[in-house]
Design a protein around this motif. Structure first.
Motif, mmCIF file in Angstrom:
data_model
loop_
_atom_site.group_PDB
_atom_site.id
_atom_site.type_symbol
_atom_site.label_atom_id
_atom_site.label_comp_id
_atom_site.label_asym_id
_atom_site.label_seq_id
_atom_site.Cartn_x
_atom_site.Cartn_y
_atom_site.Cartn_z
ATOM 1 N N LEU A 123 12.434 -12.760 18.192
ATOM 2 C CA LEU A 123 12.557 -11.535 17.414
ATOM 3 C C LEU A 123 11.892 -11.667 16.046
ATOM 4 C CD1 LEU A 123 16.216 -10.431 18.224
ATOM 5 C CD2 LEU A 123 14.086 -9.517 19.157
ATOM 6 N N ASN A 124 12.059 -12.806 15.415
ATOM 7 C CA ASN A 124 11.426 -13.012 14.110
ATOM 8 C C ASN A 124 9.907 -13.057 14.223
ATOM 9 O OD1 ASN A 124 13.837 -13.100 12.655
ATOM 10 N ND2 ASN A 124 14.126 -15.288 13.042
ATOM 11 N N LYS A 125 9.430 -13.487 15.372
ATOM 12 C CA LYS A 125 7.983 -13.495 15.600
ATOM 13 C C LYS A 125 7.425 -12.075 15.589
ATOM 14 C CE LYS A 125 4.554 -14.993 18.999
ATOM 15 N NZ LYS A 125 4.358 -15.580 20.349
ATOM 16 N N THR A 126 8.185 -11.127 16.126
ATOM 17 C CA THR A 126 7.716 -9.734 16.122
ATOM 18 C C THR A 126 7.668 -9.161 14.710
ATOM 19 O OG1 THR A 126 9.918 -8.727 16.394
ATOM 20 C CG2 THR A 126 8.768 -9.408 18.387
ATOM 21 N N ILE A 127 8.506 -9.695 13.808
ATOM 22 C CA ILE A 127 8.501 -9.221 12.426
ATOM 23 C C ILE A 127 7.153 -9.492 11.766
ATOM 24 C CG2 ILE A 127 9.526 -9.608 10.133
ATOM 25 C CD1 ILE A 127 12.205 -10.027 11.503
ATOM 26 N N LEU A 128 6.489 -10.579 12.180
ATOM 27 C CA LEU A 128 5.202 -10.954 11.604
ATOM 28 C C LEU A 128 4.036 -10.230 12.272
ATOM 29 C CD1 LEU A 128 5.777 -14.816 11.306
ATOM 30 C CD2 LEU A 128 6.064 -13.071 9.532
ATOM 31 N N SER A 129 4.338 -9.307 13.163
ATOM 32 C CA SER A 129 3.293 -8.579 13.875
ATOM 33 C C SER A 129 2.407 -7.794 12.919
ATOM 34 C CB SER A 129 3.933 -7.614 14.887
ATOM 35 O OG SER A 129 2.985 -6.712 15.394
ATOM 36 N N PHE A 130 1.139 -7.694 13.282
ATOM 37 C CA PHE A 130 0.186 -6.920 12.485
ATOM 38 C C PHE A 130 0.595 -5.454 12.401
ATOM 39 C CE2 PHE A 130 -3.772 -4.426 12.094
ATOM 40 C CZ PHE A 130 -4.257 -4.954 10.904
ATOM 41 N N PHE A 131 1.302 -4.965 13.414
ATOM 42 C CA PHE A 131 1.749 -3.573 13.427
ATOM 43 C C PHE A 131 2.767 -3.303 12.313
ATOM 44 C CE2 PHE A 131 0.166 -4.285 17.674
ATOM 45 C CZ PHE A 131 -0.550 -3.130 17.923
ATOM 46 N N ASN A 132 3.435 -4.342 11.832
ATOM 47 C CA ASN A 132 4.320 -4.206 10.674
ATOM 48 C C ASN A 132 3.566 -4.481 9.372
ATOM 49 O OD1 ASN A 132 6.629 -3.767 12.335
ATOM 50 N ND2 ASN A 132 6.775 -5.964 12.674
ATOM 51 N N PHE A 133 2.776 -5.534 9.402
ATOM 52 C CA PHE A 133 2.078 -6.009 8.210
ATOM 53 C C PHE A 133 1.113 -4.971 7.651
ATOM 54 C CE2 PHE A 133 -1.318 -8.803 6.372
ATOM 55 C CZ PHE A 133 -0.572 -9.273 5.300
ATOM 56 N N ILE A 134 0.457 -4.202 8.523
ATOM 57 C CA ILE A 134 -0.561 -3.245 8.081
ATOM 58 C C ILE A 134 0.007 -2.175 7.164
ATOM 59 C CG2 ILE A 134 -0.261 -1.765 10.121
ATOM 60 C CD1 ILE A 134 -3.559 -2.526 8.272
ATOM 61 N N HIS A 135 1.279 -1.832 7.340
ATOM 62 C CA HIS A 135 1.876 -0.765 6.532
ATOM 63 C C HIS A 135 2.123 -1.197 5.085
ATOM 64 C CE1 HIS A 135 2.405 1.820 10.031
ATOM 65 N NE2 HIS A 135 2.849 0.767 10.678
ATOM 66 N N TRP A 136 2.183 -2.495 4.854
ATOM 67 C CA TRP A 136 2.303 -2.975 3.478
ATOM 68 C C TRP A 136 1.149 -2.446 2.633
ATOM 69 C CZ3 TRP A 136 3.857 -8.869 3.280
ATOM 70 C CH2 TRP A 136 4.988 -9.072 4.067
ATOM 71 N N PHE A 137 -0.029 -2.380 3.243
ATOM 72 C CA PHE A 137 -1.235 -2.033 2.507
ATOM 73 C C PHE A 137 -1.340 -0.534 2.223
ATOM 74 C CE2 PHE A 137 -2.098 -6.013 4.648
ATOM 75 C CZ PHE A 137 -2.594 -6.775 3.601
ATOM 76 N N PHE A 138 -0.429 0.231 2.767
ATOM 77 C CA PHE A 138 -0.334 1.637 2.378
ATOM 78 C C PHE A 138 0.774 1.841 1.356
ATOM 79 C CE2 PHE A 138 1.702 5.792 2.853
ATOM 80 C CZ PHE A 138 0.642 6.620 2.503
ATOM 81 N N PHE A 139 1.972 1.364 1.674
ATOM 82 C CA PHE A 139 3.127 1.670 0.826
ATOM 83 C C PHE A 139 3.125 0.906 -0.505
ATOM 84 C CE2 PHE A 139 4.838 3.061 4.969
ATOM 85 C CZ PHE A 139 5.211 4.341 4.607
ATOM 86 N N ILE A 140 2.644 -0.326 -0.513
ATOM 87 C CA ILE A 140 2.620 -1.067 -1.779
ATOM 88 C C ILE A 140 1.640 -0.448 -2.771
ATOM 89 C CG2 ILE A 140 2.040 -3.298 -2.836
ATOM 90 C CD1 ILE A 140 3.278 -4.667 -0.416
ATOM 91 N N PRO A 141 0.365 -0.180 -2.392
ATOM 92 C CA PRO A 141 -0.528 0.494 -3.348
ATOM 93 C C PRO A 141 -0.015 1.876 -3.762
ATOM 94 C CG PRO A 141 -1.792 -0.465 -1.568
ATOM 95 C CD PRO A 141 -0.348 -0.569 -1.171
ATOM 96 N N PHE A 142 0.564 2.626 -2.810
ATOM 97 C CA PHE A 142 1.055 3.958 -3.146
ATOM 98 C C PHE A 142 2.221 3.861 -4.142
ATOM 99 C CE2 PHE A 142 3.574 7.814 -2.467
ATOM 100 C CZ PHE A 142 2.588 8.779 -2.611
ATOM 101 N N THR A 143 3.072 2.860 -3.968
ATOM 102 C CA THR A 143 4.182 2.660 -4.904
ATOM 103 C C THR A 143 3.653 2.314 -6.295
ATOM 104 O OG1 THR A 143 5.620 1.898 -3.114
ATOM 105 C CG2 THR A 143 6.264 1.316 -5.357
ATOM 106 N N ILE A 144 2.626 1.486 -6.355
ATOM 107 C CA ILE A 144 2.021 1.131 -7.651
ATOM 108 C C ILE A 144 1.430 2.367 -8.327
ATOM 109 C CG2 ILE A 144 0.157 -0.183 -8.740
ATOM 110 C CD1 ILE A 144 0.600 -2.330 -6.586
ATOM 111 N N ILE A 145 0.797 3.226 -7.527
ATOM 112 C CA ILE A 145 0.240 4.473 -8.087
ATOM 113 C C ILE A 145 1.353 5.352 -8.629
ATOM 114 C CG2 ILE A 145 -0.981 6.610 -7.512
ATOM 115 C CD1 ILE A 145 -2.792 4.185 -7.718
#
Length: 489
Positions: A106-128
């Protein structure tokens, strides 16, 4: 124990029989990942300013449509994200605690690219948001909550992996809600918007997605642990067989026998059904081009491009995995008195039938005018005369065994990516656009369509010669294909 699991996976990668193709696909996927990361970063930074430029209030607008963002994420996960159950099997006869196996999986699925990719939307948007004088703490809590909800999607996707009816019901419901909103009948976002907005206004509400994530993890853990037996949850499901004679195909001889098998395949197997569903989605692909909703697609050559995809959805989805659909019994077939010509002809006719059905179903494009539907008809002629041959030719080099009980990787697999198949695939997309452009920019759009249609007719006229060449290639690749189908990785 975690270190041992990682070591085993590392050895599995480097000792794989397809190690060289693994390296190639990893490099290719790295470039794809970089592209999507750059795209999401661009959206995270630019969406605020684009919405502002469009006269919309950016933050409320994002909160309004985030529900559809999450549904689309779930849709993509269902078809593409690999589920962890198959990686569990080798450990079940070892002296390893079940809790360790399940937690690691289960923890392996947490590291999936399908989760990781969303960081690059929400983190920059939060900074903005912070740079635009939104409250820093509330903005950070909002961004964190969105990522927690994304991880909730991860575990929801695992739970519904084997429940197709539930998944399609949810997606269908939101599709209906989207249509109702488009026609101003009912707007679901007026209610969901409040929930996401309140996370910013009341930061303590972030406890809700955190609790939901914990509950989903617990349900997943319980589910996997309770089914952690080779003869239980991880066994291949056995269904009662039903007999379908399809006697009306007997008059076609050996060709009819192959068509019977393919029809049964499409009706009974999960992977094949997924292909049919995705093929039907191609029918609506033309809406991006024919509604003038995207300015970049207004160029004339894009119409014939759309026509190829709308009419050829089944051909492109099903045809790309010939003969992989038969990989489970391909060695047995090669021991029988079966000619490649009959085998390939059956696949060709099935793709032709699928193309004709898609073209008829696409008749609703007449709403946009005869010229639009004419592009689809011309695209169908090209698909029947040229694309069908190229798809069969490419199949000789795609040595990908298919698990018919799974719907994952519905669009491809690691062995489907090689230079030969790439070069063969390009003419299916580029050639009709070039031919159309020659006619359109010299004599007029009517001649553009005429030239593309004539290309398809010529391909059909030389079908026997083309099939003879393709048959020779299949014979040449026969033993390499048989060897590939024996490999598990």
């Amino acid at each position: 124990m975690i270190k041992q699991f990682i070591t085993l996976e590392w050895k599995a990668f480097f000792r794989s029989s397809s190690f060289s193709s693994n390296i190639a696909i990893k490099i290719l996927m790295a470039f794809v990942a970089i592209y999507f990361i750059a795209t999401f970063i661009g959206l995270g930074i630019g969406s605020y300013f684009l919405l502002e430029k469009a006269g919309l209030d950016p933050f409320p607008t994002i909160n309004k449509f985030i529900i559809y963002y999450l549904v689309m994420d779930l849709l993509i996960r269902f078809f593409f994200q690999k589920m962890p159950s198959l990686t569990i099997r080798p450990f079940l006869n070892q002296n390893i605690k079940k809790n360790s196996i399940v937690h690691y999986t289960l923890n392996k699925t947490i590291l999936s690219f399908f989760n990781f990719i969303h960081w690059f939307f929400f983190i920059p948007f939060t900074i903005i948001l912070i740079t635009k004088d939104f409250t820093p703490f509330s903005s950070l809590i909002w961004g964190l909550s969105m990522l927690l909800i994304i991880y909730c999607n991860n575990f929801i996707a695992i739970l519904i992996d084997k429940k197709d009816s539930l998944f399609y019901s949810v997606v269908g419901l939101f599709a209906i809600l989207g249509i109702l909103q488009y026609y101003n009948i009912f707007d679901i976002t007026q209610y969901t918007y409040i929930a996401f907005e309140n996370i910013y206004n009341q930061p303590f509400l972030t406890i809700i997605p955190l609790i939901l994530l914990s509950v989903l993890y617990y349900f997943n853990f319980t589910f996997f642990k309770s089914n952690l037996y080779l003869d239980a949850g991880l066994s291949i499901k056995q269904d009662n067989a039903t007999t379908e004679n399809l006697t009306w195909l007997d008059q076609l001889g050996s060709l009819g026998t192959f068509l019977k098998n393919d029809i049964r395949l499409l009706k009974r197997n999960k992977r094949a059904k997924s292909t049919l569903i995705m093929s039907s989605m191609f029918l609506f692909y033309g809406l991006l081009f024919f509604t003038n909703s995207i300015e970049a697609y207004n160029a004339p050559v894009w119409k014939i491009f759309a026509g190829i995809f709308v009419s050829g959805g089944f051909l492109l989805n099903f045809g790309q995995f010939v003969p992989s659909w038969d990989s489970s019994y391909y060695p047995l077939m090669m021991t029988q008195n079966i000619t490649y010509r009959d085998y390939l002809s059956s696949k060709w006719w099935l793709m032709v039938i699928g193309t004709i059905i898609s073209t008829l179903l696409a008749s609703f494009y007449l709403y946009f005018g005869w010229e639009v539907y004419f592009a689809i008809i011309v695209g169908a002629i090209f698909n029947i005369g040229v694309s069908s041959h190229l798809v069969l030719l490419g199949g000789a080099y795609i040595k990908t065994p298919i698990d018919l009980t799974s719907n994952k990787n519905a669009f491809g697999d690691k062995k489907a990516f090689n230079l030969k198949t790439l070069l063969i695939s390009l003419p299916k997309l580029v050639l009709p656009m070039i031919v159309y452009a020659i006619g359109h920019y010299t004599l007029g759009w009517q001649y553009g369509y005429l030239f593309v249609a004539l290309t398809g007719i010529l391909g059909f006229a030389f079908k026997n010669r083309v099939f003879k060449a393709i048959e020779a290639i299949y014979k040449k690749e026969k033993y390499a294909t048989l060897e590939a189908y024996k490999q598990k990785k």
